[in-house]
Design a protein around this motif. Structure first.
Motif, PDB file in Angstrom:
ATOM      1  N   ALA A   1      -3.943  11.709  -4.307  1.00 45.99           N
ATOM      2  CA  ALA A   1      -4.969  10.741  -4.706  1.00 45.99           C
ATOM      3  C   ALA A   1      -4.456   9.304  -4.654  1.00 45.99           C
ATOM      4  O   ALA A   1      -5.251   8.370  -4.773  1.00 45.99           O
ATOM      5  N   LEU A   2      -3.151   9.111  -4.481  1.00 44.05           N
ATOM      6  CA  LEU A   2      -2.586   7.768  -4.483  1.00 44.05           C
ATOM      7  C   LEU A   2      -2.435   7.196  -3.076  1.00 44.05           C
ATOM      8  O   LEU A   2      -1.999   6.047  -2.938  1.00 44.05           O
ATOM      9  N   SER A   3      -2.768   7.951  -2.069  1.00 43.33           N
ATOM     10  CA  SER A   3      -2.622   7.462  -0.699  1.00 43.33           C
ATOM     11  C   SER A   3      -3.557   6.266  -0.468  1.00 43.33           C
ATOM     12  O   SER A   3      -4.766   6.353  -0.690  1.00 43.33           O
ATOM     13  N   GLY A   4      -2.995   5.147  -0.044  1.00 39.94           N
ATOM     14  CA  GLY A   4      -3.779   3.945   0.207  1.00 39.94           C
ATOM     15  C   GLY A   4      -3.947   3.031  -0.988  1.00 39.94           C
ATOM     16  O   GLY A   4      -4.470   1.921  -0.827  1.00 39.94           O
TER      17      GLY A   4
ATOM     18  N   GLY B   1      -9.732   1.016  -3.481  1.00 37.58           N
ATOM     19  CA  GLY B   1     -10.463   0.261  -2.491  1.00 37.58           C
ATOM     20  C   GLY B   1      -9.949  -1.144  -2.285  1.00 37.58           C
ATOM     21  O   GLY B   1     -10.394  -1.852  -1.383  1.00 37.58           O
ATOM     22  N   THR B   2      -8.986  -1.578  -3.134  1.00 39.58           N
ATOM     23  CA  THR B   2      -8.422  -2.918  -2.990  1.00 39.58           C
ATOM     24  C   THR B   2      -7.521  -2.968  -1.771  1.00 39.58           C
ATOM     25  O   THR B   2      -6.731  -2.056  -1.529  1.00 39.58           O
ATOM     26  N   LEU B   3      -7.640  -4.049  -1.002  1.00 46.06           N
ATOM     27  CA  LEU B   3      -6.762  -4.229   0.138  1.00 46.06           C
ATOM     28  C   LEU B   3      -5.400  -4.707  -0.339  1.00 46.06           C
ATOM     29  O   LEU B   3      -5.260  -5.299  -1.412  1.00 46.06           O
TER      30      LEU B   3
ATOM     31  N   ARG C   1       0.848  -1.196   0.000  1.00 42.05           N
ATOM     32  CA  ARG C   1       0.000   0.000   0.000  1.00 42.05           C
ATOM     33  C   ARG C   1       0.878   1.239   0.000  1.00 42.05           C
ATOM     34  O   ARG C   1       1.884   1.311   0.717  1.00 42.05           O
ATOM     35  N   LEU C   2       0.488   2.226  -0.805  1.00 40.99           N
ATOM     36  CA  LEU C   2       1.253   3.469  -0.908  1.00 40.99           C
ATOM     37  C   LEU C   2       0.875   4.419   0.227  1.00 40.99           C
ATOM     38  O   LEU C   2      -0.297   4.567   0.563  1.00 40.99           O
ATOM     39  N   SER C   3       1.882   5.057   0.774  1.00 41.12           N
ATOM     40  CA  SER C   3       1.691   6.090   1.788  1.00 41.12           C
ATOM     41  C   SER C   3       2.196   7.414   1.221  1.00 41.12           C
ATOM     42  O   SER C   3       2.933   7.432   0.221  1.00 41.12           O
TER      43      SER C   3
END
Length: 276
Positions: A76-79, A101-103, A50-52
């Motif tokens: 917009a790329l957070s998470g 929304g993908t884990l 996951r991107l932080s």
């Protein structure tokens, strides 16, 4: 007077030099395509991660060389989750990201319409640890023929081909090339292939066959038996070409006997008849 003239000439030379540099700079800017600011990776990251906010940044990129689907808003790329590994300074695009929304984890790496299934392996079945994430393998099963067959025998057969290795043990990184001996390998298969693989491991012993990553040639084989291995059984003959059925010919009518010519003769009280 002399020094004043020299100073004046020097000042004029400096002014003209600055003007020439400015004009040349403006000309070069007009000739070049310019630059755009896009989102790039600020550190190395693995697929499924996951991107932080501290993992992305804006960087200048030549306008005529922008990657397709380049992103411009780092917030917009957070998470968002990566579908592939990226290096520091690499441009981030939508193609490298899982849907919003993908884990994180392995589920983000699985392609649409595919499934992940894990099989138990050892140092032999796992190709001595060379079945790494990102490689392709064939699935070989060794089993017995169906009960009730006239001649039951063992057979080894490739049942699945070009299966992608998603993970070994619990690692999904595709950057390593050193072999790793593990006890489980996770494969990406279709639902039908998952059913076949589950049946294959319940009826026999599985082996992984490592294959070239860019070789799409299918390995169509009849399978190996003890007879074919020792040269005791003949290879099956090539099937004969099917011949189109022709309608039966009607029977010929019986041939009529040829006409005969007969002559009667009378000799006194006797008569005779001769036919030609």
């Amino acid at each position: 007077m002399k020094y004043r003239r020299a100073l004046l000439m020097l000042a004029l030379a400096v002014v003209f030099g600055i003007a020439a540099v400015m004009l040349a700079s403006r000309w070069l800017l007009r000739q070049g395509p310019g630059a755009a600011r896009i989102v790039v990776s600020a550190a190395d990251a693995n697929l499924g991660q996951r991107l932080s906010p501290d993992m992305v940044k804006l960087a200048d990129w030549p306008a005529d060389g922008l990657p397709q689907g380049a992103l411009r808003d780092p917030a917009a790329l957070s998470g968002r989750v990566l579908k592939t590994s990226v290096l520091r300074g690499e441009a981030l695009t939508e193609a490298k990201l899982a849907p919003a929304g993908t884990l994180g984890g392995l589920s983000a790496v699985i392609s649409e319409g595919k499934r992940a299934i894990t099989v138990r392996v050892n140092d032999v079945i796992g190709v001595a640890g060379f079945a790494l994430p990102g490689t392709f393998v064939d699935i070989l099963v060794n089993t017995q023929t169906e009960p009730g067959v006239k001649q039951e025998h063992a057979i080894s057969k490739i049942v699945l081909e070009r299966i992608l290795v998603l993970a070994v043990a619990q690692e999904v990184s595709r950057d390593e090339t050193k072999p790793r001996v593990v006890n489980a390998v996770t494969l990406e298969v279709t639902p039908e292939q998952a059913e076949q693989l589950d049946l294959a491991r319940s009826v026999g012993t599985l082996s992984l066959v490592l294959r070239n990553q860019v070789d799409p040639t299918p390995g169509v084989t009849p399978g190996a038996t003890k007879g074919t291995l020792l040269g005791l059984a003949k290879e099956p003959a090539a099937p004969a070409l099917a011949v189109a059925a022709q309608p039966p010919k009607p029977p010929k009518p019986p041939r009529e006997p040829a006409p005969r010519y007969c002559i009667g003769a009378i000799d006194g009280v006797r008569s005779s008849r001769e036919c030609l």
